[in-house]
Write a protein that holds these residues in place. Structure first.
Motif, mmCIF file in Angstrom:
data_model
loop_
_atom_site.group_PDB
_atom_site.id
_atom_site.type_symbol
_atom_site.label_atom_id
_atom_site.label_comp_id
_atom_site.label_asym_id
_atom_site.label_seq_id
_atom_site.Cartn_x
_atom_site.Cartn_y
_atom_site.Cartn_z
ATOM 1 N N ARG A 46 -68.170 -3.665 10.259
ATOM 2 C CA ARG A 46 -68.814 -4.667 11.117
ATOM 3 C C ARG A 46 -70.334 -4.588 11.003
ATOM 4 O O ARG A 46 -71.013 -5.615 11.010
ATOM 5 C CB ARG A 46 -68.347 -4.495 12.561
ATOM 6 N N ALA A 47 -70.863 -3.382 10.892
ATOM 7 C CA ALA A 47 -72.309 -3.253 10.697
ATOM 8 C C ALA A 47 -72.720 -3.844 9.356
ATOM 9 O O ALA A 47 -73.760 -4.524 9.251
ATOM 10 C CB ALA A 47 -72.706 -1.782 10.798
ATOM 11 N N GLU A 48 -71.929 -3.610 8.317
ATOM 12 C CA GLU A 48 -72.246 -4.135 6.987
ATOM 13 C C GLU A 48 -72.217 -5.659 6.958
ATOM 14 O O GLU A 48 -72.990 -6.299 6.231
ATOM 15 C CB GLU A 48 -71.270 -3.573 5.956
ATOM 16 N N LEU A 49 -71.304 -6.261 7.728
ATOM 17 C CA LEU A 49 -71.155 -7.723 7.711
ATOM 18 C C LEU A 49 -72.006 -8.418 8.763
ATOM 19 O O LEU A 49 -71.997 -9.649 8.851
ATOM 20 C CB LEU A 49 -69.675 -8.088 7.923
ATOM 21 N N GLY A 50 -72.725 -7.659 9.569
ATOM 22 C CA GLY A 50 -73.555 -8.257 10.607
ATOM 23 C C GLY A 50 -72.773 -8.708 11.824
ATOM 24 O O GLY A 50 -73.211 -9.626 12.541
ATOM 25 N N LEU A 51 -71.634 -8.072 12.094
ATOM 26 C CA LEU A 51 -70.801 -8.427 13.232
ATOM 27 C C LEU A 51 -71.082 -7.504 14.412
ATOM 28 O O LEU A 51 -71.662 -6.427 14.258
ATOM 29 C CB LEU A 51 -69.317 -8.334 12.850
ATOM 30 N N ALA A 52 -70.642 -7.914 15.583
ATOM 31 C CA ALA A 52 -70.840 -7.114 16.786
ATOM 32 C C ALA A 52 -70.105 -5.784 16.669
ATOM 33 O O ALA A 52 -68.963 -5.735 16.190
ATOM 34 C CB ALA A 52 -70.351 -7.876 18.010
ATOM 35 N N THR A 53 -70.734 -4.718 17.102
ATOM 36 C CA THR A 53 -70.106 -3.392 17.108
ATOM 37 C C THR A 53 -69.929 -2.854 18.522
ATOM 38 O O THR A 53 -69.402 -1.758 18.705
ATOM 39 C CB THR A 53 -70.945 -2.392 16.294
ATOM 40 N N ASP A 54 -70.367 -3.622 19.524
ATOM 41 C CA ASP A 54 -70.301 -3.156 20.913
ATOM 42 C C ASP A 54 -69.243 -3.879 21.734
ATOM 43 O O ASP A 54 -69.137 -3.667 22.935
ATOM 44 C CB ASP A 54 -71.672 -3.326 21.572
ATOM 45 N N ARG A 55 -68.451 -4.713 21.103
ATOM 46 C CA ARG A 55 -67.394 -5.445 21.819
ATOM 47 C C ARG A 55 -66.394 -5.955 20.807
ATOM 48 O O ARG A 55 -66.666 -5.956 19.593
ATOM 49 C CB ARG A 55 -67.977 -6.594 22.628
ATOM 50 N N PRO A 56 -65.242 -6.417 21.257
ATOM 51 C CA PRO A 56 -64.239 -6.936 20.313
ATOM 52 C C PRO A 56 -64.763 -8.149 19.559
ATOM 53 O O PRO A 56 -65.675 -8.848 20.015
ATOM 54 C CB PRO A 56 -63.060 -7.316 21.218
ATOM 55 N N PRO A 200 -73.121 -21.399 21.240
ATOM 56 C CA PRO A 200 -74.204 -20.645 20.599
ATOM 57 C C PRO A 200 -73.822 -20.243 19.177
ATOM 58 O O PRO A 200 -72.644 -20.123 18.839
ATOM 59 C CB PRO A 200 -74.344 -19.415 21.507
ATOM 60 N N ALA A 201 -74.829 -20.031 18.355
ATOM 61 C CA ALA A 201 -74.584 -19.661 16.961
ATOM 62 C C ALA A 201 -73.767 -18.377 16.880
ATOM 63 O O ALA A 201 -73.935 -17.455 17.683
ATOM 64 C CB ALA A 201 -75.920 -19.494 16.242
ATOM 65 N N MET A 202 -72.868 -18.316 15.916
ATOM 66 C CA MET A 202 -72.047 -17.138 15.713
ATOM 67 C C MET A 202 -72.330 -16.555 14.334
ATOM 68 O O MET A 202 -72.799 -17.276 13.433
ATOM 69 C CB MET A 202 -70.561 -17.497 15.834
ATOM 70 N N PRO A 203 -72.061 -15.269 14.129
ATOM 71 C CA PRO A 203 -72.230 -14.692 12.793
ATOM 72 C C PRO A 203 -71.321 -15.389 11.787
ATOM 73 O O PRO A 203 -70.146 -15.647 12.066
ATOM 74 C CB PRO A 203 -71.828 -13.230 12.982
ATOM 75 N N ILE A 204 -71.873 -15.722 10.647
ATOM 76 C CA ILE A 204 -71.131 -16.345 9.552
ATOM 77 C C ILE A 204 -71.422 -15.545 8.292
ATOM 78 O O ILE A 204 -72.583 -15.267 7.989
ATOM 79 C CB ILE A 204 -71.543 -17.815 9.368
ATOM 80 N N PHE A 205 -70.373 -15.135 7.585
ATOM 81 C CA PHE A 205 -70.578 -14.360 6.370
ATOM 82 C C PHE A 205 -69.636 -14.844 5.289
ATOM 83 O O PHE A 205 -68.590 -15.427 5.571
ATOM 84 C CB PHE A 205 -70.376 -12.856 6.624
ATOM 85 N N GLY A 206 -70.024 -14.618 4.047
ATOM 86 C CA GLY A 206 -69.198 -15.017 2.924
ATOM 87 C C GLY A 206 -68.251 -13.905 2.516
ATOM 88 O O GLY A 206 -68.560 -12.715 2.643
ATOM 89 N N SER A 207 -67.090 -14.290 2.000
ATOM 90 C CA SER A 207 -66.104 -13.287 1.601
ATOM 91 C C SER A 207 -66.595 -12.427 0.442
ATOM 92 O O SER A 207 -66.139 -11.289 0.266
ATOM 93 C CB SER A 207 -64.782 -13.957 1.232
ATOM 94 N N ARG A 292 -58.002 -5.035 9.173
ATOM 95 C CA ARG A 292 -58.104 -3.588 9.314
ATOM 96 C C ARG A 292 -59.345 -3.208 10.121
ATOM 97 O O ARG A 292 -59.289 -2.310 10.974
ATOM 98 C CB ARG A 292 -58.163 -2.939 7.930
ATOM 99 N N ALA A 293 -60.480 -3.873 9.843
ATOM 100 C CA ALA A 293 -61.715 -3.329 10.388
ATOM 101 C C ALA A 293 -62.724 -4.350 10.911
ATOM 102 O O ALA A 293 -63.634 -3.957 11.631
ATOM 103 C CB ALA A 293 -62.402 -2.469 9.320
ATOM 104 N N ALA A 294 -62.606 -5.621 10.584
ATOM 105 C CA ALA A 294 -63.650 -6.571 10.973
ATOM 106 C C ALA A 294 -63.378 -7.265 12.294
ATOM 107 O O ALA A 294 -64.301 -7.854 12.865
ATOM 108 C CB ALA A 294 -63.840 -7.621 9.876
ATOM 109 N N CYS A 295 -62.159 -7.232 12.785
ATOM 110 C CA CYS A 295 -61.853 -8.023 13.976
ATOM 111 C C CYS A 295 -60.759 -7.395 14.818
ATOM 112 O O CYS A 295 -60.063 -6.474 14.388
ATOM 113 C CB CYS A 295 -61.445 -9.445 13.585
#
Length: 479
Positions: A46-56, A200-207, A292-295
């Motif tokens: 989640r840190a690598e993809l720029g996703l939240a790490t403090d909540r689901p 509000p804007a949400m994190p968007i990342f490419g596969s 497994r790990a992003a969501c």
């Protein structure tokens, strides 16, 4: 649309499986049971993809492009679920794909075609089946759309083509064609919803960014150590789930990843593991890594999540990764999709596939359910026989009861033959209307071609589904 011909009413059919209001509890349940090893994978990815790490995190995504309304239902469900589950939403652009996202199908009047409509394909970008959309430059050639507007095609779908071309041009400085098309879709969505209805804007990342993650590199090393075990466990999962999931077995030497070279992608093999220095996950591995790990919840359409009658490809992924890597607790996946047809002028809108299925079901089951035919006397007799069957353990008695039941139902079919013929005729007529309607029945026109009020109606329907408190369906599972 022509001024003298009002559009036909087109209801929106929304599917959420399990019921949408149950999804926040799936998030909470999964989050509470994650073990330390999986938690560590979550924090890192989640840190690598720029996703939240403090909540689901609630996640969904799709290939870049101007999606149809069924895909848009996932986008709205993502917002609604994240808000109710106190989670962070995120969207993955499947930019390792090389599909023809630059093709835009538009309806055109055609008196000789079924339903009076045919499809014309306008090009936002050229097709290139070997180049991932995330590695292709943005397009600047929108001549086919501008020419279609000049020819008057836009009169059939008022002002939508110019709006699409404008949105694509606004993102001409994007990093890739994938980012440009996704940005255009988001712009068109904001325009349709209006400022007050945009989340509000949400994190968007490419596969493709997943390929740079530590977790993917770890899986790649496991694959290098024993490619045959990876392949055999994959094929075993495909065999157990069945071909209906839309997943084929891997050929000898083939691997479930892409090899990347000079901006192009190739099917990876055992040999390429030694020769290539860049890889990307294919579909099943991509969603497996994310779950497994992003969501903490992944929102699929019917391809990944399946239908009522058939498993989706997620079922293969779960069996494969559990056998190969021992990953037995993926984030739960759910299904959101919708059928929303364009409001064409002229004839009444044809039945939907769901309506046809209901008519087929009714015609079939009425022959076994006297109550559906208004025959309460025989329904009572049927229930009495069934109660005796459930209570009996004597084989001879049960055989006699089965014979009695079939005789009763045979009598029902004889007594109500005309009514049964009428039910089958209704189903056949609905199927004939769908066939005759041609592309009027198509649910895959881009959402950008729909009137803005239709997009808003879909969003309202999705958010309302999360507020509809009904019991969680029996058998709902973390699949």
């Amino acid at each position: 649309m022509p001024d003298d011909d009002a559009p036909s009413p087109c209801p929106i059919e929304l599917t959420c499986r399990p019921a949408a209001h149950a999804w926040p509890e799936l998030v909470r349940t999964f989050t509470a049971r994650v073990d330390p090893d999986q938690r560590a994978d979550q924090q890192t990815l989640r840190a690598e993809l720029g996703l939240a790490t403090d909540r689901p995190v609630v996640l969904s995504g799709h290939q870049p492009g101007l999606w149809h309304m069924g895909i848009l239902a996932k986008r709205f469900a993502l917002e609604a679920c994240a808000a109710r589950a106190e989670s962070a939403p995120a969207w993955v652009i499947v930019d390792h794909d090389a599909d023809d996202a630059g093709a835009l199908r538009v309806p055109t009047p055609s008196p000789d075609a079924p339903g009076g409509i045919e499809a014309r394909t306008l090009r936002l970008a050229s097709a290139d089946a070997s180049r991932p959309l995330g590695l292709r430059p943005p397009t600047a050639d929108l001549s086919s759309i501008r020419e279609a507007v000049a020819r008057g095609l836009d009169a059939w779908i008022p002002a939508r083509l110019n709006a699409i071309a404008d949105a694509v041009e606004r993102h001409a400085d994007a990093d890739s064609l994938a980012a440009q098309l996704h940005g255009a879709a988001e712009s068109l969505l904001r325009d349709a919803l209006g400022d007050t209805r945009v989340s509000p804007a949400m994190p968007i990342f490419g596969s493709l960014s997943i390929a740079r993650s530590a977790l993917f590199q770890h899986v790649l090393e496991r694959m290098r150590d024993d490619p045959e075990r990876c392949r055999s466990s994959y094929n075993s999962a495909v065999d157990r789930v069945g071909t209906g999931a839309g997943v084929r077995a891997l050929a000898p030497g083939e691997l479930p990843i892409w090899a990347l070279r000079n901006g192009r992608r190739f099917a990876a093999s055992d040999a390429s593991l030694r020769d290539e220095d860049a890889f990307a996950p294919r579909g099943l591995m991509m969603t497996g890594l994310l779950r497994r790990a992003a969501c903490d919840l992944f929102i699929h359409g019917t391809g990944g999540g399946g239908t009522h009658d058939q498993a989706g490809y997620d079922a293969v992924t779960d069996l494969w990764l559990a056998e190969w890597l021992g990953w037995r607790t993926p984030a739960p996946s759910v299904v959101a999709t919708a059928t929303a047809r364009l409001p064409f002028p002229g004839e009444a809108v044809p039945p939907t596939a769901r309506e046809l299925a209901a008519l087929r079901w009714r015609a079939h089951h009425a022959a076994h359910a006297p109550a559906m035919l208004g025959d309460r006397v025989r329904e009572s007799e049927k229930r009495a026989i069934l109660e005796k069957l459930h209570a009996s353990t004597d084989r001879a008695e049960r055989a006699a009861l089965f014979h009695e039941l079939h005789a009763l139902l045979s009598g029902v079919r004889g007594a109500h033959a005309e009514r049964l013929r009428s039910l089958h005729a209704q189903a056949d007529a609905a199927a004939a209307r769908i066939r005759a309607s041609g592309l009027r029945a198509d649910r895959t026109w881009s959402f950008a071609l729909h009137p803005p009020e239709r997009v808003r109606a879909l969003r309202d329907a999705v958010f309302a589904a999360f507020d509809h408190a009904t019991p969680v369906p029996k058998g709902a599972r973390d699949a």
